[in-house]
Design a protein around this motif. Structure first.
Motif, PDB file in Angstrom:
ATOM      1  N   THR A  63       0.828  -1.210   0.000  1.00 28.74           N
ATOM      2  CA  THR A  63       0.000   0.000   0.000  1.00 28.74           C
ATOM      3  C   THR A  63       0.856   1.252   0.000  1.00 28.74           C
ATOM      4  OG1 THR A  63      -1.710  -1.178   1.237  1.00 28.74           O
ATOM      5  CG2 THR A  63      -1.829   1.235   1.214  1.00 28.74           C
ATOM      6  N   ASP A  64       1.909   1.261   0.836  1.00 27.34           N
ATOM      7  CA  ASP A  64       2.811   2.410   0.875  1.00 27.34           C
ATOM      8  C   ASP A  64       3.474   2.631  -0.483  1.00 27.34           C
ATOM      9  OD1 ASP A  64       2.283   3.074   3.443  1.00 27.34           O
ATOM     10  OD2 ASP A  64       4.185   2.410   4.299  1.00 27.34           O
ATOM     11  N   ARG A  65       3.892   1.552  -1.114  1.00 26.03           N
ATOM     12  CA  ARG A  65       4.555   1.686  -2.415  1.00 26.03           C
ATOM     13  C   ARG A  65       3.602   2.284  -3.436  1.00 26.03           C
ATOM     14  NH1 ARG A  65       8.456  -3.558  -3.552  1.00 26.03           N
ATOM     15  NH2 ARG A  65       9.577  -3.524  -1.572  1.00 26.03           N
ATOM     16  N   ALA A  66       2.369   1.779  -3.457  1.00 28.68           N
ATOM     17  CA  ALA A  66       1.397   2.272  -4.421  1.00 28.68           C
ATOM     18  C   ALA A  66       1.075   3.743  -4.165  1.00 28.68           C
ATOM     19  CB  ALA A  66       0.118   1.428  -4.342  1.00 28.68           C
ATOM     20  N   GLU A  67       0.933   4.093  -2.884  1.00 32.06           N
ATOM     21  CA  GLU A  67       0.630   5.482  -2.543  1.00 32.06           C
ATOM     22  C   GLU A  67       1.787   6.404  -2.907  1.00 32.06           C
ATOM     23  OE1 GLU A  67      -0.638   8.204   1.338  1.00 32.06           O
ATOM     24  OE2 GLU A  67      -0.622   6.011   1.496  1.00 32.06           O
ATOM     25  N   ALA A  68       3.008   5.942  -2.673  1.00 34.33           N
ATOM     26  CA  ALA A  68       4.180   6.748  -3.012  1.00 34.33           C
ATOM     27  C   ALA A  68       4.234   7.020  -4.512  1.00 34.33           C
ATOM     28  CB  ALA A  68       5.459   6.042  -2.557  1.00 34.33           C
ATOM     29  N   GLU A  69       3.924   5.998  -5.315  1.00 32.20           N
ATOM     30  CA  GLU A  69       3.920   6.172  -6.762  1.00 32.20           C
ATOM     31  C   GLU A  69       2.850   7.168  -7.180  1.00 32.20           C
ATOM     32  OE1 GLU A  69       5.996   5.182  -9.127  1.00 32.20           O
ATOM     33  OE2 GLU A  69       7.230   4.413  -7.476  1.00 32.20           O
ATOM     34  N   GLN A  70       1.678   7.100  -6.543  1.00 37.25           N
ATOM     35  CA  GLN A  70       0.612   8.040  -6.856  1.00 37.25           C
ATOM     36  C   GLN A  70       1.027   9.473  -6.519  1.00 37.25           C
ATOM     37  OE1 GLN A  70      -2.849   6.693  -4.742  1.00 37.25           O
ATOM     38  NE2 GLN A  70      -3.335   5.080  -6.226  1.00 37.25           N
ATOM     39  N   ILE A  71       1.691   9.638  -5.382  1.00 42.06           N
ATOM     40  CA  ILE A  71       2.141  10.974  -4.978  1.00 42.06           C
ATOM     41  C   ILE A  71       3.137  11.525  -5.999  1.00 42.06           C
ATOM     42  CG2 ILE A  71       3.458  12.256  -3.250  1.00 42.06           C
ATOM     43  CD1 ILE A  71       2.263  10.316  -1.146  1.00 42.06           C
ATOM     44  N   ARG A  72       4.082  10.683  -6.411  1.00 44.86           N
ATOM     45  CA  ARG A  72       5.088  11.140  -7.376  1.00 44.86           C
ATOM     46  C   ARG A  72       4.447  11.454  -8.723  1.00 44.86           C
ATOM     47  NH1 ARG A  72       8.113   6.627  -5.093  1.00 44.86           N
ATOM     48  NH2 ARG A  72       9.692   7.423  -3.647  1.00 44.86           N
ATOM     49  N   ASP A  73       3.511  10.609  -9.152  1.00 47.52           N
ATOM     50  CA  ASP A  73       2.835  10.853 -10.425  1.00 47.52           C
ATOM     51  C   ASP A  73       2.063  12.165 -10.390  1.00 47.52           C
ATOM     52  OD1 ASP A  73       3.822   8.496 -11.406  1.00 47.52           O
ATOM     53  OD2 ASP A  73       1.981   7.343 -11.072  1.00 47.52           O
ATOM     54  N   GLN A  74       1.371  12.412  -9.276  1.00 46.96           N
ATOM     55  CA  GLN A  74       0.612  13.640  -9.155  1.00 46.96           C
ATOM     56  C   GLN A  74       1.523  14.858  -9.129  1.00 46.96           C
ATOM     57  OE1 GLN A  74      -2.774  13.766  -9.269  1.00 46.96           O
ATOM     58  NE2 GLN A  74      -2.455  15.986  -9.470  1.00 46.96           N
ATOM     59  N   ARG A  75       2.664  14.719  -8.466  1.00 44.03           N
ATOM     60  CA  ARG A  75       3.609  15.823  -8.418  1.00 44.03           C
ATOM     61  C   ARG A  75       4.153  16.121  -9.813  1.00 44.03           C
ATOM     62  NH1 ARG A  75       6.766  14.406  -4.058  1.00 44.03           N
ATOM     63  NH2 ARG A  75       8.478  13.520  -5.254  1.00 44.03           N
ATOM     64  N   GLU A  76       4.364  15.073 -10.613  1.00 48.26           N
ATOM     65  CA  GLU A  76       4.843  15.254 -11.972  1.00 48.26           C
ATOM     66  C   GLU A  76       3.791  15.962 -12.822  1.00 48.26           C
ATOM     67  OE1 GLU A  76       7.669  15.253 -14.796  1.00 48.26           O
ATOM     68  OE2 GLU A  76       7.914  14.453 -12.769  1.00 48.26           O
ATOM     69  N   VAL A  77       2.528  15.611 -12.617  1.00 51.46           N
ATOM     70  CA  VAL A  77       1.445  16.248 -13.359  1.00 51.46           C
ATOM     71  C   VAL A  77       1.337  17.723 -12.998  1.00 51.46           C
ATOM     72  CG1 VAL A  77      -1.075  16.359 -13.638  1.00 51.46           C
ATOM     73  CG2 VAL A  77       0.097  14.147 -13.684  1.00 51.46           C
ATOM     74  N   ASN A  78       1.493  18.014 -11.700  1.00 55.45           N
ATOM     75  CA  ASN A  78       1.336  19.387 -11.221  1.00 55.45           C
ATOM     76  C   ASN A  78       2.557  20.255 -11.446  1.00 55.45           C
ATOM     77  OD1 ASN A  78      -1.199  18.737 -10.304  1.00 55.45           O
ATOM     78  ND2 ASN A  78      -0.516  18.289  -8.211  1.00 55.45           N
ATOM     79  N   ARG A  79       3.668  19.616 -11.802  1.00 54.78           N
ATOM     80  CA  ARG A  79       4.912  20.374 -11.944  1.00 54.78           C
ATOM     81  C   ARG A  79       4.816  21.351 -13.105  1.00 54.78           C
ATOM     82  NH1 ARG A  79       9.706  16.584 -12.139  1.00 54.78           N
ATOM     83  NH2 ARG A  79       9.270  16.486  -9.915  1.00 54.78           N
ATOM     84  N   ARG A  80       5.129  22.592 -12.846  1.00 62.24           N
ATOM     85  CA  ARG A  80       5.092  23.606 -13.887  1.00 62.24           C
ATOM     86  C   ARG A  80       6.296  23.423 -14.794  1.00 62.24           C
ATOM     87  NH1 ARG A  80       5.051  29.536 -11.692  1.00 62.24           N
ATOM     88  NH2 ARG A  80       7.096  28.853 -11.008  1.00 62.24           N
ATOM     89  N   PRO A  81       6.094  23.322 -16.099  1.00 60.18           N
ATOM     90  CA  PRO A  81       7.236  23.131 -16.993  1.00 60.18           C
ATOM     91  C   PRO A  81       8.148  24.346 -17.000  1.00 60.18           C
ATOM     92  CG  PRO A  81       5.241  23.547 -18.262  1.00 60.18           C
ATOM     93  CD  PRO A  81       4.832  23.387 -16.823  1.00 60.18           C
ATOM     94  N   VAL A  82       9.439  24.091 -16.941  1.00 57.12           N
ATOM     95  CA  VAL A  82      10.432  25.160 -16.984  1.00 57.12           C
ATOM     96  C   VAL A  82      11.335  24.912 -18.170  1.00 57.12           C
ATOM     97  CG1 VAL A  82      12.342  26.269 -15.781  1.00 57.12           C
ATOM     98  CG2 VAL A  82      10.379  25.409 -14.483  1.00 57.12           C
ATOM     99  N   ARG A  83      11.437  25.888 -19.020  1.00 53.17           N
ATOM    100  CA  ARG A  83      12.253  25.727 -20.211  1.00 53.17           C
ATOM    101  C   ARG A  83      13.688  26.107 -19.903  1.00 53.17           C
ATOM    102  NH1 ARG A  83      10.954  28.326 -26.141  1.00 53.17           N
ATOM    103  NH2 ARG A  83      12.569  27.180 -27.271  1.00 53.17           N
ATOM    104  N   VAL A  84      14.589  25.190 -20.108  1.00 55.60           N
ATOM    105  CA  VAL A  84      16.000  25.425 -19.796  1.00 55.60           C
ATOM    106  C   VAL A  84      16.803  25.293 -21.074  1.00 55.60           C
ATOM    107  CG1 VAL A  84      18.003  24.646 -18.502  1.00 55.60           C
ATOM    108  CG2 VAL A  84      15.732  24.509 -17.481  1.00 55.60           C
TER     109      VAL A  84
END
Length: 334
Positions: A63-84
């Protein structure tokens, strides 16, 4: 971003990462060879992460592993793209990162100039062309910088006086300059090179004359900038406490005069201007999480005691000022 611990087992590092993630501690696992390091993204989470790591038993539930993956996926979705500009796949001081074109150009030019100038011989054609002012074969030089030759404010950084001098500076240029170029682009790197080189050249010339050179001022400048970014932002900069101790220990040792004649004004002003370049990150950090970490009733207020509380309240927020203070002392002594 702050280093938490290292593991020889990648799975063990990933499990700890999952354990921390589901408890609200944002982190990353970075691998280099057989070492897998857990890095804490937000500095204010570091002490909590250390406590949780001490309580960790070595196992995480499905359960912890699945939740951790969901948190990371959501953070990736919410991450504002930065052009470098340029390559952007750096993993900081750990792991592999592509060698940027600007960093490579600075290294190659430094090596070539050092060798062609016969290790900074002022009588060599290269030396006469690149020192801050021309030096005659009799050792005479103009006491005033010729503003009609502005490149001389930059070119002394390519001149090194022995192989150890060259190797030290090129190592740190590769590790720090390459990280800046990969994360923020060559324009930022070149801007920092100019900002941290020129003031030191002007002051060092007034103190010691023209016989000085090397990339050290720039190295301390990009160290100061990288340190601010690693400590106060989530841009992906990685700088360990060991790196900081090494480079600042050398800074202090050079100031004593025990290692010979050193351009300490360049070191000090490079560090100061690098820290100033990173000051926006510090100000933004202080206005957000750091300023409220010890509000009455907060986790920190209730749980952090003794030396750790003293350190976090009176020392950690002002480390850039301690660095600047040390640089000022070096300038006054030198």
């Amino acid at each position: 971003m702050r280093h938490l611990n290292s593991h020889s087992d990648a799975e063990q590092a990933r499990r700890l990462s999952d354990y921390l993630e589901v408890r609200g501690i944002k982190n990353q696992v970075r691998s280099s060879g057989d070492q897998h390091e857990v890095w804490i993204i937000e500095y204010e989470d570091l002490e909590t992460a250390k406590e949780l790591a001490g309580q960790y038993t070595g196992e995480t539930s499905v359960t912890d592993r699945a939740e951790a993956e969901q948190i990371r996926d959501q953070r990736e979705v919410n991450r504002r793209p930065v052009r470098v500009p340029g390559p952007s796949t750096s993993r900081g001081l750990t792991g592999e990162s592509p060698l940027g074109h600007a960093t490579l150009a600075l290294i190659v030019t430094s090596v070539a100039v050092t060798l062609l100038s016969d290790m900074g011989n002022p009588n060599s054609p290269i030396g006469r062309a690149l020192f801050v002012v021309p030096i005659t074969r009799d050792g005479y030089y103009s006491p005033v910088i010729a503003w009609t030759e502005p490149w001389r404010l930059l070119t002394p950084m390519f001149i090194h006086f022995n192989l150890l001098h060259l190797a030290f500076n090129m190592l740190w240029l590769y590790r720090l300059g390459n990280q800046i170029e990969n994360l923020q682009g060559m324009r930022v790197l070149f801007g920092l090179v100019a900002l941290t080189q020129i003031p030191g050249v002007l002051v060092q010339f007034e103190i010691s004359g023209p016989l000085f050179g090397g990339m050290s001022g720039v190295v301390y400048g990009i160290f100061g900038f990288s340190w601010m970014q690693a400590r106060y932002t989530s841009k992906g900069y990685a700088l360990t406490d060991r790196d900081t101790m090494w480079i600042m220990g050398w800074f202090a040792l050079c100031a004593t005069g025990l290692v010979g004649r050193i351009a300490n004004a360049q070191h000090a002003l490079g560090l100061v201007f690098g820290l100033l370049a990173g000051m926006p990150a510090y100000i933004a950090f202080r206005r957000s999480s750091a300023s409220v970490s010890f509000e009455k009733g907060s986790w920190a207020d209730l749980n952090v005691r003794g030396f750790q509380r003293f350190k976090r309240v009176y020392f950690d927020p002002y480390v850039p000022l301690w660095f600047v203070g040390l640089a000022i002392v070096v300038l006054l002594v030198g």
